[in-house]
Design a protein around this motif. Structure first.
Motif, short mmCIF file in Angstrom:
data_model
loop_
_atom_site.label_atom_id
_atom_site.label_comp_id
_atom_site.label_asym_id
_atom_site.label_seq_id
_atom_site.Cartn_x
_atom_site.Cartn_y
_atom_site.Cartn_z
N LEU A 183 0.94 -1.26 0.04
CA LEU A 183 0.02 0.26 0.10
C LEU A 183 0.65 1.25 0.04
CD1 LEU A 183 -2.62 -1.05 2.65
CD2 LEU A 183 -2.99 -0.87 0.00
N GLU A 184 1.95 1.16 0.71
CA GLU A 184 2.76 2.48 0.76
C GLU A 184 3.61 2.62 -0.68
OE1 GLU A 184 4.25 3.59 5.08
OE2 GLU A 184 5.59 2.07 4.31
N LEU A 185 4.01 1.57 -1.26
CA LEU A 185 4.58 1.63 -2.54
C LEU A 185 3.62 2.26 -3.47
CD1 LEU A 185 6.13 -1.64 -3.09
CD2 LEU A 185 7.35 0.37 -2.84
N LEU A 186 2.20 2.05 -3.34
CA LEU A 186 1.28 2.97 -4.31
C LEU A 186 1.11 4.26 -4.00
CD1 LEU A 186 -1.60 -0.15 -4.51
CD2 LEU A 186 0.00 0.51 -6.21
N LEU A 187 1.12 4.63 -2.77
CA LEU A 187 0.74 5.96 -2.29
C LEU A 187 2.16 6.85 -1.85
CD1 LEU A 187 -1.88 5.13 0.28
CD2 LEU A 187 -2.26 5.62 -2.10
N ASP A 188 3.21 6.31 -1.68
CA ASP A 188 4.32 7.04 -1.18
C ASP A 188 5.40 6.66 -2.06
OD1 ASP A 188 5.98 8.88 0.00
OD2 ASP A 188 5.73 8.04 1.91
N GLU A 189 6.19 7.64 -2.53
CA GLU A 189 7.53 7.10 -3.35
C GLU A 189 8.73 6.81 -2.38
OE1 GLU A 189 8.60 10.17 -5.78
OE2 GLU A 189 6.81 10.01 -7.28
N THR A 190 8.73 7.31 -1.11
CA THR A 190 9.74 7.15 -0.23
C THR A 190 9.72 5.81 0.09
OG1 THR A 190 8.18 7.86 1.52
CG2 THR A 190 9.64 9.50 0.66
N ALA A 191 8.64 4.95 -0.15
CA ALA A 191 8.70 3.47 0.28
C ALA A 191 9.62 2.63 -0.57
CB ALA A 191 7.29 2.84 0.32
N MET A 192 10.16 3.10 -1.83
CA MET A 192 11.04 2.43 -2.45
C MET A 192 12.18 2.13 -1.97
SD MET A 192 9.69 1.42 -5.60
CE MET A 192 11.12 1.30 -6.56
N PRO A 193 12.81 0.98 -2.12
CA PRO A 193 14.24 0.83 -1.39
C PRO A 193 15.29 1.85 -2.19
CG PRO A 193 13.53 -1.20 -2.64
CD PRO A 193 12.41 -0.23 -2.64
N ARG A 194 16.13 2.45 -1.49
CA ARG A 194 17.32 3.23 -2.11
C ARG A 194 18.40 3.21 -0.96
NH1 ARG A 194 13.47 6.73 0.48
NH2 ARG A 194 14.51 8.01 2.12
N GLY A 195 19.46 3.76 -1.48
CA GLY A 195 20.87 3.73 -0.75
C GLY A 195 21.01 5.34 -0.28
N MET A 196 21.85 5.02 0.85
CA MET A 196 22.10 6.63 1.46
C MET A 196 23.62 6.62 1.98
SD MET A 196 20.18 6.10 5.27
CE MET A 196 20.59 4.64 6.30
N GLU A 197 23.99 7.51 2.00
CA GLU A 197 25.40 7.98 2.40
C GLU A 197 25.65 7.99 3.60
OE1 GLU A 197 27.59 7.72 -0.04
OE2 GLU A 197 26.31 7.34 -1.79
N ASP A 198 25.06 8.60 4.31
CA ASP A 198 24.96 8.89 5.82
C ASP A 198 23.82 8.36 6.56
OD1 ASP A 198 25.94 9.36 8.18
OD2 ASP A 198 25.97 11.90 7.99
N PRO A 199 23.92 7.37 7.52
CA PRO A 199 22.82 6.74 8.00
C PRO A 199 22.40 7.82 9.14
CG PRO A 199 25.03 5.78 8.97
CD PRO A 199 25.43 6.67 7.59
N HIS A 200 23.14 8.81 9.41
CA HIS A 200 22.37 9.55 10.55
C HIS A 200 21.83 8.92 11.83
CE1 HIS A 200 22.74 12.83 7.93
NE2 HIS A 200 22.20 12.41 6.83
N LEU A 201 22.60 8.04 12.38
CA LEU A 201 22.20 7.19 13.69
C LEU A 201 22.00 8.12 14.64
CD1 LEU A 201 24.43 4.17 13.54
CD2 LEU A 201 22.44 4.44 12.64
N GLY A 202 20.82 7.79 15.42
CA GLY A 202 20.69 8.34 16.85
C GLY A 202 19.82 9.49 16.70
N MET A 203 19.36 9.80 15.22
CA MET A 203 18.32 10.90 15.40
C MET A 203 16.88 10.57 15.40
SD MET A 203 20.42 13.46 14.27
CE MET A 203 19.39 14.58 13.66
N ALA A 204 16.48 9.53 14.87
CA ALA A 204 15.09 9.05 15.10
C ALA A 204 14.89 7.44 14.54
CB ALA A 204 13.85 9.60 13.94
N SER A 205 13.95 6.85 15.39
CA SER A 205 13.85 5.53 15.41
C SER A 205 13.27 5.17 13.88
CB SER A 205 12.82 4.79 16.48
OG SER A 205 12.60 3.73 16.18
N PHE A 206 13.89 3.89 13.55
CA PHE A 206 13.38 3.44 12.17
C PHE A 206 11.80 2.49 12.16
CE2 PHE A 206 18.04 3.83 11.79
CZ PHE A 206 18.18 4.80 10.61
#
Length: 493
Positions: A320-343
Motif C-alpha cells: 500500500l505504501e508503494l502505491l501511495l508514497d515514493e519514499t517506500a521504494m528501497p534506496r541507498g543513503m550515504e550517511d545513516p544519521h544514527l541516533g536521530m530518529a527510530s526506524f
C-alpha cells in the motif's frame, strides 16, 4: 590554526584505529565460530591422510570456506546491528560509553561486508574449488605450488568468461552505455555483475523463504514434545516394544536359515531401526513433563504463526505504501544519521520486532533452501561432508545472506535504507519489479501458510482419533469431518 588541524588529524586517526579494532574483533569472533561449525561437519578422512600435499590443500580450502562463512554471518548481522545501534544511541544520546557507536563505523561495516562477500563469491570460492580439484600441469614438478598455478590459470579463464558474458548482457540491454564504458571495468562492469548476483540471491530468497516459513512448523514440531491428544502413549510404547522384539527374533532365525531368508535381513534391519527411533520418541514423550507437553509446543506453534502472519501483514502494508508514497521504494543513503530518529513507528519495541523478523526470515530461508528437492543433496552431514559439498554450502549461504539486507528493505520489514554499494543495484529503482516482488512474496507465503496449517490440523485429528491405523490411505476425500467426530465420540465414551 595548526594546533586545530593537528588535533583534528589525531581525532580522525584515533577514530579509524578504533573502528579497525572493532571490525577485527567482530570478524575474529565470527571466524572462530565458523571454524567450529565447519570442523563439526568436515570429513575427517580428507584431513588425516598419508599424503601431506592433499592434507595441506584441504586445510587451505577449509580456511577459505571459514572466511566465506564468516562473511555470510556478518552479512546476516548487518541490519540487526545497524537497527540496534540506532536505538542504543537514541536511548543514551550523551553517554560516553557508546560514543564509539557512530555512523562511520556502521557505514564501514557495510562496505567491508560488500567487498568481502563479492571477493569470496568471485575469487576465493572458485579458487578453493579449482585448488582442491587441480593436480598441476602436465610435465611440471608436483607440489602445492603446481596446484596453485593451475588453480590461478583456471580462475583467470573463468574471470574472462564471466566478464565477457557481463559485457554481452550489458550490450544487449544498454547498447550505447556498454560501448562507451568498454574499458571502465571498475565503475561499470563490476557493479553490474554485483547487481546480477544480488538479483539472483533475492530471487532465491523469494523461492526459499515462503517454503521455509511453512516448513518451520514441522521442523519445530519434530524438536518439541507434542501434547497427548486422545493418545495412550504407554499402549503405543508397549506395541512398539513387542514389534521390536519380534523383529529381533526373526533376525536371529534368518541368519541361520537358507539364503532366500537372508535376503530380507537388510529390510528387517531398516525396519528395526525405524522401530527403535519410534520407541525413543515415545519414551521421550512419556518422560516429558506436563508443562513441556501442554504448554511448550502450543506456545512455539503460536509464536511461529504470529511471526509469519506479522511478516505477511508488513509486506501488505508495504504494498500500500508503494502505491501511495515514493519514499517506500528501497534506496541507498550515504550517511545513516544514527541516533536521530527510530526506524520504526513503534519505537524501540518495533525495532526489536524488526530484528527478530529479519533473523526469522533468514532461518526460514535456510530451512526452505535445504528442504527444496533441488538442494537436498547439499545438506551437510556431521563428520561426513566432503570439501566440494562444503564449498557449495558456503557459497549458497553467502548468496542468501548477502541478499538479506536488500530482501528485508524491499519487503518493508525495516525502514533502514541500504548503505554503501548495497544501494547501487540497478533494479532497485524499478517500481514494477519491487511491487511485483512484494505481491509474489505475500501470495506465496499466504498460500503456503494456509496449506500448512490446514494439513497440520487434519493430520493431528486423524492421529488423535486413531484413523492413521486404517489399512487404506487416508486423505481429505476418504475421511470426512463427520467421521472424525464419530470416531472421537466413540473414543471418549
Amino acid at each position: 590554526m595548526e594546533t586545530d588541524d593537528v588535533s583534528l588529524r589525531e581525532q580522525l586517526f584515533h577514530n579509524r584505529v578504533r573502528e579497525t579494532i572493532i571490525c577485527v574483533l567482530l570478524f575474529s569472533c565470527l571466524y572462530m565460530v565458523s571454524y567450529l561449525i565447519l570442523a563439526r561437519f568436515k570429513k575427517t578422512a580428507e584431513f588425516v591422510t598419508d599424503d601431506i600435499e592433499d592434507a595441506t590443500v584441504n586445510k587451505i580450502a577449509l580456511w577459505l570456506c571459514t572466511f566465506t562463512l564468516s562473511v555470510a554471518a556478518c552479512a546476516v548481522l548487518l541490519l540487526p546491528i545497524s537497527i540496534v545501534s540506532n536505538e542504543v544511541l537514541l536511548a543514551f544520546p550523551h553517554s560516553y560509553y557508546v560514543r564509539w557507536l557512530n555512523g562511520s563505523l556502521i557505514h564501514g561495516l557495510w562496505n567491508l561486508v560488500f567487498l568481502f562477500s563479492n571477493l569470496s563469491l568471485v575469487f576465493l570460492m572458485p579458487f578453493a574449488y579449482f585448488f582442491t580439484e587441480s593436480e598441476g600441469f602436465v610435465g611440471s614438478k608436483k607440489g602445492v605450488m603446481a596446484r596453485v598455478y593451475e588453480a590461478v590459470v583456471l580462475l583467470l579463464l573463468l574471470a574472462l568468461l564471466v566478464l565477457g558474458m557481463v559485457w554481452v548482457a550489458s550490450a544487449l540491454l544498454h547498447h550505447n552505455v556498454a560501448r562507451k564504458s568498454l574499458y571502465d571495468m571498475w565503475e561499470y562492469y563490476l557493479p553490474y555483475l554485483y547487481s546480477g548476483i544480488s538479483l539472483f540471491g533475492v530471487l532465491l530468497l523469494l523461492l526459499c523463504t515462503p517454503f521455509g516459513l511453512s516448513r518451520m512448523f514441522s521442523v519445530t514440531g519434530s524438536l518439541l514434545v507434542k501434547p497427548r491428544l486422545l493418545e495412550d502413549v504407554d499402549e503405543a510404547l508397549s506395541c512398539t516394544t513387542l514389534e521390536e522384539d519380534s523383529l529381533s527374533r526373526k533376525l536371529k532365525r534368518g541368519r541361520s536359515e537358507s539364503c532366500w531368508v537372508k535376503l530380507n535381513v537388510e529390510a528387517m534391519k531398516k525396519e528395526q531401526q525405524a522401530l527403535r527411533t519410534k520407541r525413543t520418541a515415545l519414551e521421550t514423550r512419556r518422560k516429558a513433563s506436563a508443562w513441556q507437553r501442554n504448554l511448550g509446543y502450543p506456545l512455539a506453534m503460536l509464536l511461529l504463526l504470529a511471526l509469519t502472519v506479522l511478516c505477511v501483514l508488513m509486506v501488505c502494508f508495504n504494498v500500500l505504501e508503494l502505491l501511495l508514497d515514493e519514499t517506500a521504494m528501497p534506496r541507498g543513503m550515504e550517511d545513516p544519521h544514527l541516533g536521530m530518529a527510530s526506524f520504526s513507528m513503534f519505537g524501540s519495541l518495533g525495532a526489536a520486532v524488526q530484528v527478530v523478523l529479519i533473523l526469522y526470515l533468514m532461518v526460514s530461508s535456510v530451512v526452505g533452501f535445504y528442504s527444496s528437492p533441488l538442494f537436498t543433496g547439499l545438506v551437510p552431514r556431521a563428520r561426513n561432508t566432503n570439501l566440494t559439498q562444503m564449498i557449495a554450502n558456503c557459497v549458497s549461504l553467502l548468496i542468501l545472506s548477502s541478499a538479506l539486507p536488500v530482501f528485508s528493505r524491499t519487503l518493508g520489514i525495516t525502514r533502514f535504507d541500504l548503505l554503501g554499494d548495497f544501494g547501487r543495484y540497478n533494479w532497485l529503482g524499478n517500481f514494477y519489479a519491487v511491487f511485483l516482488y512484494n505481491m509474489l512474496f505475500a501470495g506465496l507465503t499466504s498460500a503456503s501458510l494456509i496449506k500448512t496449517v490446514t494439513w497440520a490440523v487434519q493430520r493431528e485429528l486423524i492421529r488423535a482419533f486413531g484413523l492413521h491405523r486404517l489399512p487404506l490411505t487416508v486423505s481429505r476425500s476418504t475421511v470426512p469431518f463427520r467421521l472424525l467426530l464419530a470416531s472421537g465420540l466413540s473414543k471418549i465414551q
